[in-house]
Scaffold this active site. Structure first.
Site, mmCIF file in Angstrom:
data_model
loop_
_atom_site.group_PDB
_atom_site.id
_atom_site.type_symbol
_atom_site.label_atom_id
_atom_site.label_comp_id
_atom_site.label_asym_id
_atom_site.label_seq_id
_atom_site.Cartn_x
_atom_site.Cartn_y
_atom_site.Cartn_z
ATOM 1 N N ASP A 13 -23.803 101.708 -15.484
ATOM 2 C CA ASP A 13 -22.737 102.658 -15.175
ATOM 3 C C ASP A 13 -22.404 102.572 -13.689
ATOM 4 O OD1 ASP A 13 -22.337 103.773 -17.641
ATOM 5 O OD2 ASP A 13 -23.814 105.350 -17.390
ATOM 6 N N ASP A 59 -25.700 107.940 -19.672
ATOM 7 C CA ASP A 59 -26.016 109.323 -19.332
ATOM 8 C C ASP A 59 -25.441 110.338 -20.316
ATOM 9 O OD1 ASP A 59 -23.360 109.118 -18.683
ATOM 10 O OD2 ASP A 59 -23.639 109.278 -16.522
ATOM 11 N N ASP A 79 -23.329 107.738 -25.297
ATOM 12 C CA ASP A 79 -23.990 106.490 -24.905
ATOM 13 C C ASP A 79 -25.195 106.186 -25.796
ATOM 14 O OD1 ASP A 79 -22.341 105.781 -22.788
ATOM 15 O OD2 ASP A 79 -23.383 107.089 -21.394
#
Length: 847
Positions: A454, A755, A759
């Site tokens: 990310d 997070d 996901d």
């Protein structure tokens, strides 16, 4: 040998089928000490019990829900029998007992719920307030705990040192040597007297005791290490209101009567009742087995421990905790099932089994050769029919020689060496801010060839501030010093709309903490926007009280926007929307001009706003667009919030600096053969700017947007995926697709960060799922193999380093162990066959 191991001792790093786990256990049927060999492997029988219990709970809850629905039809006609309050509960100052509370929520008993006065009535009987929460006076909390229990499930007691001593004695070869020692003592004392005849027997006893206590001490220390790591895994915090103040608290401190704040991705920490909130969808599949999420509201207020918030946010009144909940009973059983064994553990179990069979063969041959030599000698002497005590001692010595060969040949501690090495690495990684949830992740991370990371909070600091704005078609840089001047430059109607949008369309909150200081709660993005609103002179509580929230659609990574509907002070309804700039701008057909007037959004204005968004993004700023639309009075909370017809208020640019050391970490990964890819939901220009700054995006790499990636054919993907270094505006499904292709088509070992709730599929699909400890939701953490406690990309690189060091350490140990074992086997076998005695050269067995 390699093909045999691959065929019979090959397991996945995670989610291995039960039949595969059973197969290698069957092949290791005869081992010296089964209790020690299989201590750190999954307890399949306990898992079976947990699965059966889960099915029972699912059926029980399913029936309860059906019954409660049917009961609603007859609610008016059925009278409840009088509820009898236990004396000890009454004396403690409460009007409802734990069993009654449990029965209300667990079986969704609407009749009892209404009989006790609904949420407000139950809160009153629990001596709590739905707005102020519990009083945090220690004496009152202790009394509440005595009546209702604590929010912990029953765990097995810590294994004492003497249990490990007893388990070490279970070694088959040590037991045989013990028998040999006893016989040697008896025969030696009978033939040679005391103490001369006891020397050999006592020597064997001393050796056995030494091995047992060294082994038990090592195993005991190892168990303490694992227990410490388990405690770290269970550190989960949640937002709770006590004494009127919102604060973070461990879920294990929750008590009935607490007011808990839940948001997307949270796991419900105890059984409870819905107090207030919007658009709450609960995933109850972990308990009921139903895949369809359940809408929780004032009509269906029941929240079960262990379920997950899939959408929305709410306040919950805790009613039952710990072992009074079905989840607590289930977790108590699940905790005994243990983790899956790692691929290397299984492989080395296979090696130990093969060498053990070879050692056993040599031991039998040695014993046969030695006995044949003794029989031949007695034949030559003509004394075959005459056997003395000395002959018996000699036979006993031959048997001890054979047992010795088995002891030195079988590397029984080899699989445990892996566990020991992994446990050591886990402890060290904990110090380096990485919490390993599954042992196999230490091992697999050493083989990682791709990291899909990310951007926000991992490559960047997650400390956000609004630094640029474009309101009423005018761009301006913002700082703490000139925010008030910005307010004076904007038309008053525009400022009013802006503050209304900022303070009502938010997932954050501005509160006064226990020290009397103002505190902003929420994600870093929400906090930055609220801070900006306050710097403009806005009043959070005043704006919230002026408008009444009618409907909330919280932000999620699929829609990439958040929307609310508010009832205005003078009447009328208005929807506010904020999110990804391109998406919100595409939903607008009007804009506020420099005078604060609403005008049509023509081509020139659109081009100006798009150019502004791209300029902000190229400066590595996160961009968000704010918009609103007036609604007709006929709007109902059940109606969807409009997706078009909005008026653009403006665009804000948020600065989120790159973390120090990230560029060096990315370069280190590249030199180690690990490819780093950025997968983010942000604007592609922002993503590219950050990726270049980090060293991720190179001249020959490709940056692509999620919608474009989705449109590619299978053939195009095969050519494209190896070159992708940045994927922007990606959805969770895009991340999952990328990970799946990298693993299955290109044979990569993939580590993925995540997070959010959405996901979870990508974290589950990856070889190593890395969840963020600060920004990550409980759902993401539960699906992950490693939790990065400081959300830092450099920590991920440290995990990869430790993974490689584990492999190197185990490789060196295996070379040493097998060399010693083979040499000891050959020396003892040769010595026994040539001289009739063994050298008793014990190989070093890892303890």
């Amino acid at each position: 040998m390699e093909s045999y191991l691959n065929e019979n001792f090959e397991v996945k790093s995670k989610n291995s089928p039960e039949e595969v786990l059973q197969r290698w256990r069957r092949l290791c049927g005869i081992v010296k000490n089964p209790r020690r060999r299989f201590r750190f492997t999954a307890n399949l029988s306990k898992r079976g019990e947990a699965a059966a219990m889960r099915r029972t709970i699912q059926e029980k809850l399913r029936i309860a829900i059906l019954v409660s629905k049917a009961a609603l039809q007859f609610i008016q006609s059925v009278q409840l029998s009088d509820y009898k309050l236990p004396e000890e509960v009454k004396d403690a100052g409460f009007q409802i007992c734990g069993d009654e509370l449990g029965s209300i929520v667990e079986v969704h008993d609407v009749k009892k719920f209404r009989h006790h006065g609904g949420v407000d009535g139950i809160a009153e009987k629990l001596s709590t307030s739905t707005t102020e929460g519990l009083n945090s006076d220690t004496e009152l909390l202790n009394r509440r705990q005595q009546i209702y229990g604590i929010n912990k499930f029953t765990e097995s007691a810590a294994t004492s040192f003497w249990v490990f001593v007893w388990e070490a004695f279970q070694d088959m070869t040590l037991m045989i040597l013990g028998v040999c020692a006893i016989v040697s003592l008896l025969v030696g004392i009978a033939t040679e007297g005391w103490p001369k005849g006891a020397h050999d027997g006592l020597g064997i006893v001393a050796s056995i005791l030494l091995v047992v206590f060294v082994t038990a001490t090592s195993d005991y220390r190892q168990s303490l290490q694992f227990r410490d790591l388990d405690k770290e895994k269970k550190k989960i915090s949640i937002q709770v209101t006590r004494n009127g103040y919102r604060q973070k608290m461990s879920i294990y401190e929750l008590l009935p009567g607490d007011i808990v704040h839940l948001a997307i991705g949270d796991q419900v920490p105890a059984d409870g009742l819905f107090v207030s909130g919007f658009s709450v969808l609960i995933d109850e599949s972990s308990l009921t087995g139903e895949s369809e999420p359940v809408m929780v509201n004032s009509e269906n207020p029941f929240l079960l421990s262990g379920t997950k918030v899939q959408d929305g946010s709410c306040k919950m009144l805790v009613t039952s905790v710990g072992m009074r909940t079905q989840w607590g009973k289930l977790m108590a059983t699940l905790s005994e099932g243990g983790d899956d064994e790692t691929p290397l553990q299984v492989k080395l179990n296979g090696v130990a089994t093969i060498i053990g069979k070879i050692g056993l063969f040599f031991a039998v041959v040695t014993f046969a050769v030695l006995v044949q030599g003794l029989v031949s000698l007695k034949l030559q002497q003509g004394s075959l029919r005459s056997w003395t005590g000395d002959d018996a001692l000699e036979l006993l010595e031959f048997f001890a020689v054979a047992v010795t060969i088995v002891v030195v040949a079988v590397p029984e501690g080899l699989p445990l060496a892996v566990t020991l090495s992994l446990a050591f690495a886990m402890k060290k990684m904990m110090n380096d801010k990485a919490l390993v949830r599954h042992l196999a992740a230490c091992e697999t991370m050493g083989s990682a060839t791709t990291i899909c990371s990310d951007k926000t909070g991992t490559l960047t600091t997650n400390h956000m501030t609004v630094v640029k704005t474009c309101f009423c078609m005018n761009s301006k840089e913002v700082s703490n010093n000139n925010a008030s001047s910005l307010c004076s430059e904007l038309p008053e109607p525009a400022v009013k709309l802006l503050l209304e949008s900022i303070f009502n369309n938010t997932g954050g909150e501005v509160v006064v903490n226990q020290n009397g200081k103002r505190e902003i709660l929420g994600t870093p993005t929400e906090a930055a926007i609220l801070e900006f609103g306050l710097s403009l002179g806005g009043d959070f509580q005043g704006e919230k009280q002026a408008c009444k929230l009618v409907k909330v659609e919280p932000f999620n990574s699929t829609k990439k926007k958040m929307s609310v509907v508010v009832e205005l002070p003078g009447g009328g309804l208005r929807a506010h929307c904020k999110g990804a700039s391109e998406i919100i701008l595409a939903a607008c057909d009007k804009v506020l001009n420099s005078n604060g007037e609403v005008v049509p959004l023509d081509e020139e204005s659109t081009s100006h706003l798009k150019a502004t968004i791209n300029q902000f993004a190229s400066e590595a700023l996160r961009t968000l667009c704010l918009a609103y639309v007036e609604l007709e009075n006929g709007f109902s909370p059940e109606d969807p919030i409009p997706v078009s017809g909005y008026t653009c208020i403006g665009v804000i640019g948020i600065k989120d600096p790159v973390r120090p050391g990230v560029k060096e970490s990315v370069a280190m990964c590249r030199s180690a053969g690990i490819t780093v890819r950025m997968v983010t939901g942000d604007n592609i220009n922002t993503a590219k700017a950050i990726a270049r700054e980090c060293g991720i995006l190179t001249d020959d790499g490709i940056a692509i947007e999620g919608p474009e990636f989705r449109e590619k054919s299978q053939e195009e993907l095969l050519e494209l995926i190896p070159k992708i270094q940045v994927m922007a505006r990606s959805s969770p499904l895009d991340k999952h697709t990328l990970v799946k292709h990298l693993r299955t088509t290109f044979g990569e070992v993939v580590a993925v960060t995540g997070d959010g709730t959405n996901d979870a599929p990508a974290l589950h699909e990856a070889d190593i799922g890395l969840a963020m400890g600060i920004a990550g939701t409980e759902v993401a953490k539960e699906s992950a193999d490693v939790i990065i406690l400081d959300d830092n990309f450099s920590t991920i690189v440290t995990v990869a380093k430790w993974g490689r060091s584990v492999y190197i350490n185990i490789q060196k140990f295996v070379q040493f162990q097998l060399t010693v074992n083979v040499v000891a086997l050959i020396v003892n076998f040769t010595s026994a066959c040539l001289t009739g005695t063994a050298l008793f050269l014990f190989s070093h067995q890892p303890a």
